[in-house]
Enzyme design. Structure first.
Site, PDB file in Angstrom:
ATOM      1  CB  CYS A  81      -1.724   4.319   4.740  1.00 22.32           C
ATOM      2  SG  CYS A  81      -3.238   3.812   3.900  1.00 22.32           S
ATOM      3  CB  SER A  82      -0.248   0.201   6.531  1.00 24.64           C
ATOM      4  OG  SER A  82      -1.297   0.727   7.332  1.00 24.64           O
ATOM      5  CB  CYS A  83      -4.684  -0.789   2.452  1.00 23.06           C
ATOM      6  SG  CYS A  83      -5.341   0.857   2.792  1.00 23.06           S
ATOM      7  CB  CYS A 123      -0.926   0.027   1.215  1.00 29.14           C
ATOM      8  SG  CYS A 123      -1.890   1.549   1.274  1.00 29.14           S
TER       9      CYS A 123
HETATM   10 FE    FE Z   1      -3.244   1.909   2.962  1.00 33.48          FE
END
Ligand code: FE
Length: 193
Positions: free
Chosen positions: A107-109, A104
């Site tokens: 962000c951090s999906c 991602c």
């Molecule tokens: Fe994300």
């Protein structure tokens, strides 16, 4: 005997502690949301491993998984649910000529329901920026060297769509033995099995 006040107290205390930790910069509110999401979904890499192993032994399931993963995982009693917003799961299959990696960049999906909480490096700025520009060298950092003629595709997750890699089948073994061979990084694409 507890009254309404007592029942509500633990939740209020939890919110109070969360607020203090956030105020002191010790806790990222998003981090906590992700942990709660993982807890609520019961996600762990074992889920993703079950999905991969089934796809390796059942061609019909594999086809359905690659077409519409959300429906296919429900055949195994799994679900991408748990969040407020439904997440689309897209499974991308490796082959002799194609390798897939997930990231991602924003962000951090991450497919928490299939893999549990994401590893720290997945959230790092270094991984997020480098894997898009130079996936081959990032994979090398993980000890994963692919032949030059294997094409690498990097899949960028979003809040709506999460990706998971279907690694190449590592051996001719029964489904349960195959599931035991699947690693989290194999499902992210930073490792081969
Ligand atoms: Fe994300």
């Amino acid at each position: 005997m507890s009254d309404e006040h007592d029942d509500a107290a633990p939740a209020a205390q939890t919110r109070h502690v969360e607020g203090l930790l956030e105020a002191k910069g010790l806790l990222d509110a998003n981090e906590l949301d992700r942990a709660l999401e993982a807890f609520a979904s019961g996600g762990s890499p074992a889920q993703g491993a079950r999905v991969a192993a089934r796809a390796w032994v059942d061609d019909g399931f594999r086809t359905r998984l690659l077409m519409k993963a959300n429906d296919a995982v429900e055949e195994l009693g799994l679900s991408m649910g748990g969040g407020i917003q439904p997440q689309r799961l897209k499974v991308v299959a490796n082959s002799a000529t194609e390798h897939n990696v997930i990231v991602c960049t924003l962000c951090s999906c991450y497919p928490i329901a299939m893999l549990g909480p994401s590893p720290t490096w997945y959230k790092s700025e270094a991984y997020r920026s480098r894997v898009v520009r130079d996936p081959r060298s990032v994979l090398a950092d993980f000890g994963t060297t692919l032949p030059d003629d294997v094409h690498i595709t990097v899949w960028d997750a979003s809040s709506e769509t999460r990706y998971m890699v279907l690694p190449n089948k590592p051996a001719e073994l029964p489904e349960a033995d195959l599931a035991a061979m699947v690693t989290r990084n194999g499902l992210i694409g930073t490792a081969v099995l």
